[in-house]
Write a protein that holds these residues in place. Structure first.
Motif: not given
Length: 350
Positions: A291-318
């Motif tokens: 999302g956009s820092r200028k529109e915090i509601e877009t961050i809320a809308q995308q937050l959980f989906q974004t957190l789920r994408t990390f498990d697909e990429k298998h980083p060591d640290l976020i």
């Protein structure tokens, strides 16, 4: 168990008469568990009056049994069946925000719901969702439906049906796919059993919005002081966490990039949760734009989906950027802090 998958167009009229909704409602009346969309996240629904049904929610999610469930209704008449009384402040909030992403805690009417729903408490948490598919399903089944988020306990809440299928396929009777949710974070929970209402969980309705409706609203001290015991039992648990350790980073982008560079030199695969404004300024193994820092509601809308994408990429640290706790930003930061287990890295600005 084979999980049935129903697809419903939320834009259609008279949804409660659709075969898919009628079939899903019948499963609920049979005390089975059915996932369905709300305006916040997908819920994992079951008959709030049945011990048998509620046990299936806890089993499917792996949810601690001392963590109460929110009851979803489609009419205020159902509320009167569940509660001893409706305080004036609750009536004001209901008028302003129902249907919508606001859960209100009331004194429970004896034997109105399963004791497993309330975890033995003498109160019950209730909301009326603002989603045509949810309301149609609630109307069709004619039951109060207990429904936590439709994910494995501790993981990011689901905002599309595919998230539910990933976590719970084969564990529940069915999933109603009504498309992506809107708000993206769960409902605000407010306790109206006290003289001054107390926010137990920030969510889709902000304190600023509520204070425009009622004289005064307070916040559970546990939301700002981690030494305090939370009034809401579920708030003591870690939620929303991706598999890799997540740290909240509070500082200038140059300083954050130095953190990333340092960890990459140590041989770690590093990801960062950034915004549309900052994503292009970072160099990392994986950059997730939320999302956009200028529109915090877009961050809320995308937050959980974004957190789920990390498990697909298998980083060591976020690493994750942080945001002002204003409006729905309070809910965003609450979810990020819980996802990080309250791990912070702050730049020394002396």
């Amino acid at each position: 168990m084979e999980t049935i998958y129903w697809t419903v167009d939320k834009g259609e009229d008279n949804l409660s008469t659709y075969p898919q909704i009628i079939e899903a409602a019948e499963r609920l009346r049979e005390n089975e568990v059915v996932a369905f969309p709300t305006e916040t996240v997908y819920g994992l629904g079951a008959n709030a009056r049945s011990d048998e049904a509620i046990k299936k929610i806890y089993t499917a999610k792996g949810r601690p049994s001392d963590n109460p469930l929110i009851v979803h209704i489609s009419t205020t008449a159902q509320l009167e069946e569940l509660t001893e009384s409706i305080p004036p402040t609750a009536k004001q909030l209901m008028k302003a925000f129902w249907p919508g992403p606001l859960t209100i805690i009331f004194q429970k009417k004896k034997d109105s719901v399963s004791e497993l729903v309330t975890a033995g408490l003498d109160t019950v948490a209730v909301r009326m969702p603002d989603h045509p598919v949810a309301l149609a399903l609630l109307t069709a089944c004619g039951l109060p439906i207990a429904a936590p988020s439709a994910n494995v306990s501790g993981k990011p809440s689901p905002t599309i049906a595919e998230h539910v299928k990933h976590d719970l396929d084969g564990k529940i009777a069915g999933i109603v796919d009504g498309g992506a949710t809107g708000v993206g974070v769960e409902s605000t929970v407010i306790d109206c059993t006290q003289h001054i209402p107390v926010i137990l969980r920030p969510g889709g309705v902000s304190i600023e919005e509520m204070e425009a409706v009622v004289d005064k609203v307070t916040i559970d001290r546990a939301l700002v002081d981690k030494e305090e015991k939370p009034k809401s039992p579920g708030m003591k648990y870690t939620h929303y966490a991706p598999a890799a350790p997540l740290y909240l980073v509070d500082g200038e982008r140059k300083w954050i990039q130095q953190l990333i560079d340092q960890k990459r030199k140590e041989g770690l695969k590093v990801a960062i949760l950034a915004t549309e404004e900052s994503a292009s300024t970072y160099t990392a193994d994986f950059i997730a734009t939320c999302g956009s820092r200028k529109e915090i509601e877009t961050i809320a809308q995308q937050l959980f989906q974004t957190l789920r994408t990390f498990d697909e990429k298998h980083p060591d640290l976020i690493f994750a950027e942080v945001f002002p706790r204003i409006g729905i930003g309070a809910a965003v930061m609450n979810r990020l802090e819980k996802a990080a287990g309250y791990k912070w890295l702050k730049q020394d600005r002396k």
